[in-house]
Design a protein around this motif. Structure first.
Motif, PDB file in Angstrom:
ATOM      1  N   LYS A  95      -5.270  -6.474   6.546  1.00  0.00           N
ATOM      2  CA  LYS A  95      -6.342  -5.843   5.758  1.00  0.00           C
ATOM      3  C   LYS A  95      -7.388  -6.892   5.357  1.00  0.00           C
ATOM      4  CE  LYS A  95      -3.647  -2.506   6.459  1.00  0.00           C
ATOM      5  NZ  LYS A  95      -3.074  -1.345   5.884  1.00  0.00           N
ATOM      6  N   ASP A 111      -7.001   7.012   0.084  1.00  0.00           N
ATOM      7  CA  ASP A 111      -6.321   5.925   0.789  1.00  0.00           C
ATOM      8  C   ASP A 111      -7.410   4.984   1.293  1.00  0.00           C
ATOM      9  OD1 ASP A 111      -5.102   4.190   2.552  1.00  0.00           O
ATOM     10  OD2 ASP A 111      -3.685   5.688   3.328  1.00  0.00           O
ATOM     11  N   HIS A 133      -8.182   0.699   4.308  1.00  0.00           N
ATOM     12  CA  HIS A 133      -9.108   0.126   5.298  1.00  0.00           C
ATOM     13  C   HIS A 133     -10.447  -0.236   4.665  1.00  0.00           C
ATOM     14  CE1 HIS A 133      -7.296   2.442   9.028  1.00  0.00           C
ATOM     15  NE2 HIS A 133      -6.384   1.796   8.339  1.00  0.00           N
ATOM     16  N   GLY A 193       0.829  -1.198   0.000  1.00  0.00           N
ATOM     17  CA  GLY A 193       0.000   0.000   0.000  1.00  0.00           C
ATOM     18  C   GLY A 193       0.865   1.249   0.000  1.00  0.00           C
ATOM     19  N   THR A 194       1.995   1.161   0.666  1.00  0.00           N
ATOM     20  CA  THR A 194       2.924   2.291   0.725  1.00  0.00           C
ATOM     21  C   THR A 194       3.489   2.595  -0.665  1.00  0.00           C
ATOM     22  OG1 THR A 194       3.491   1.626   2.972  1.00  0.00           O
ATOM     23  CG2 THR A 194       5.014   3.144   1.878  1.00  0.00           C
ATOM     24  N   SER A 253      -4.188  -1.759   0.204  1.00  0.00           N
ATOM     25  CA  SER A 253      -3.093  -2.577   0.742  1.00  0.00           C
ATOM     26  C   SER A 253      -3.592  -4.005   0.926  1.00  0.00           C
ATOM     27  CB  SER A 253      -2.638  -2.020   2.093  1.00  0.00           C
ATOM     28  OG  SER A 253      -1.895  -2.988   2.811  1.00  0.00           O
TER      29      SER A 253
HETATM   30  C1  LIG Z   1      -1.879  -0.438   5.872  1.00  0.00           C
HETATM   31  C2  LIG Z   1      -2.027   0.967   5.487  1.00  0.00           C
HETATM   32  C3  LIG Z   1      -1.163   1.587   4.579  1.00  0.00           C
HETATM   33  C4  LIG Z   1       0.076   0.953   4.065  1.00  0.00           C
HETATM   34  O1  LIG Z   1      -0.063  -0.290   3.490  1.00  0.00           O
HETATM   35  P1  LIG Z   1       1.174  -1.304   3.439  1.00  0.00           P
HETATM   36  O2  LIG Z   1       0.702  -2.348   2.494  1.00  0.00           O
HETATM   37  O3  LIG Z   1       1.378  -1.817   4.843  1.00  0.00           O
HETATM   38  O4  LIG Z   1       2.360  -0.572   2.930  1.00  0.00           O
HETATM   39  C5  LIG Z   1      -1.447   2.890   4.192  1.00  0.00           C
HETATM   40  N1  LIG Z   1      -2.491   3.569   4.696  1.00  0.00           N
HETATM   41  C6  LIG Z   1      -3.316   3.014   5.598  1.00  0.00           C
HETATM   42  C7  LIG Z   1      -4.472   3.810   6.111  1.00  0.00           C
HETATM   43  C8  LIG Z   1      -3.101   1.713   6.041  1.00  0.00           C
HETATM   44  O5  LIG Z   1      -3.911   1.167   6.970  1.00  0.00           O
END
Ligand SMILES: *Cc1c(COP(=O)(O)O)cnc(C)c1O
Length: 409
Positions: free
Chosen positions: A210, A178, A181, A70-71, A205
């Motif tokens: 998740k 984003d 969630h 997700g990053t 993500s």
């Molecule tokens: C988990 C999460 C991320 C990052 O995702 P990763 O796959 O762990 O890099 C970004 N934003 C939110 C709100 C998250 O919960």
């Protein structure tokens, strides 16, 4: 942090520790991964393509681009939108660090706008107010101007996207949701999160905590062909064989690096797991919703002690279930619950209060609602493999802990 606290050894799980979140893997998932391991293609290939097509279809978006996390998805979205130095990226302080760090990766400046205390999502009125008055005053904001907004669908509850989108588009801002969630959640207007009805790009993500997992992984959905092409190129070093700028070379080996990209490719082992998990997303969501409903009615007689999460802004994805204490001390209640094996967590510490952000010039007091929320919040277990006994134990222990602590005064 989030990741570390969930790695509970299985022997402890047998002693009835109920984690706040957990992946759900079955034989079908395992078989899907094994099949890829026995095939010729381990890196990004046919399974990644299939996962992207199925994910795009699920969301009703034109395109989906799979990445390593997700990053990475947030980073690429910022790069694809050509956000950089001098640009402000507006987000909420109650989120995982990645939602704001992506702005720093590209040299931009994160700006934190306070949450709506009811939804815990960015307050759309404060967002509009910030755009019209530029009323947050920190040193690093000198000479910068608003360029993008990253609304976070906190806990899985969709943000009030229509006013956010309208305020942003009136001023030419890029909107990147984003949705880490919010897999499968729906806006009040009925569209599914990921359809990019109110955004340029939406980011997901597939971390094990998740809704669905690929071990580590992420996805960006978009309806823009231009963003799609840039995302694909940036994901793989900025290298492409399309629209080549220099001609006359033998095409079978020739390629061009046209921009500075990364290796953020999801591999086919992960994608096969993702496809198999995506098939179960709706049933996972149903389970999460039934647990949340159970809590909502079970805690009804705790109304003097806790605030239950809002559930009135579209179809909630229930990534996490957060309560806020009205009476009593959060840390005492937190400790009491962990002592009973209820592996509660806190989401989140306001991002700007971390040492790194303090070093950049952000000061405490910036977002009073966020700080107030943080001092009262506890995340309770919610994940599809919980059974009725687990739910009853959580309810009982929360009742005990909350009442015992408020008697202490
Ligand atoms: C988990 C999460 C991320 C990052 O995702 P990763 O796959 O762990 O890099 C970004 N934003 C939110 C709100 C998250 O919960």
């Amino acid at each position: 942090m989030e990741q570390a606290s969930i790695n509970i050894p299985s022997s402890d799980r047998d002693h009835h520790i109920i984690p706040y979140g957990r992946q759900c893997i079955d034989q079908e998932d395992i078989r899907a991964v094994i099949k890829v391991l026995q095939s010729d293609w381990l890196t990004q290939g046919p399974k990644s393509k299939e996962f992207e097509e199925k994910f795009a279809e699920y969301c009703g978006a034109k395109y989906a681009v799979s990445v390593t996390s997700g990053t990475a998805a947030l980073h690429l979205a910022c790069l694809a939108a050509e956000i950089g130095k001098g640009d402000e990226v507006i987000t909420s302080p109650i989120t995982f660090a990645a939602s704001a760090n992506c702005a720093l990766y590209v040299g931009a400046t994160p700006v934190f706008v306070d949450i709506d205390p009811d939804t815990i999502c960015i307050d759309h009125e404060k967002f509009e107010e910030y755009l019209s008055k530029r009323n947050v005053n920190i040193e690093s904001l000198q000479g910068t101007k608003p360029r993008a907004v990253i609304p976070v669908h906190f806990a899985g509850l969709p943000c009030n996207m229509e006013p956010i989108y309208n305020s942003a588009k009136e001023r030419g801002l890029v909107v990147i949701e984003d949705a880490c969630h919010a897999h499968g959640a729906r806006y009040v207007s009925g569209e599914i999160v990921g359809s990019c009805t109110y955004s340029d790009m939406t980011v997901f993500s597939f971390h094990p905590l998740k809704h669905i997992t690929t071990g580590e992984g992420g996805m960006i959905t978009t309806n823009s062909h231009e963003f799609y092409e840039r995302l694909i190129t940036l994901r793989s070093h900025g290298i492409t064989k399309k629209n080549m700028k220099s001609g006359g070379f033998y095409e079978d080996y020739y390629y061009e690096m046209q921009m500075l990209g990364y290796n953020y490719r999801m591999n086919d082992i992960q994608a096969a797991l993702g496809i198999s998990q995506l098939n179960k997303l709706d049933s996972f969501l149903q389970k999460r919703r039934s647990i949340a409903n159970y809590y909502q009615s079970a805690f009804d007689d705790l109304k003097d002690y806790i605030v239950m999460p809002a559930d009135n802004n579209g179809d909630h994805g229930w990534h996490i279930y957060v309560i806020q204490l009205i009476k009593g001390n959060r840390d005492n209640v937190f400790r009491a619950l962990r002592d009973k094996g209820i592996w509660v967590q806190v989401h989140y510490i306001p991002l700007y209060s971390f040492p790194y952000y303090q070093m950049l010039g952000y000061r405490k007091g910036l977002c009073p609602h966020a700080e107030e929320y943080y001092s009262r919040t506890i995340t309770l277990p919610i994940h599809p493999s919980m059974n009725r006994d687990d739910m009853d134990r959580v309810v009982e222990e929360v009742k005990n802990a909350v009442k015992a602590d408020s008697r202490k005064k």
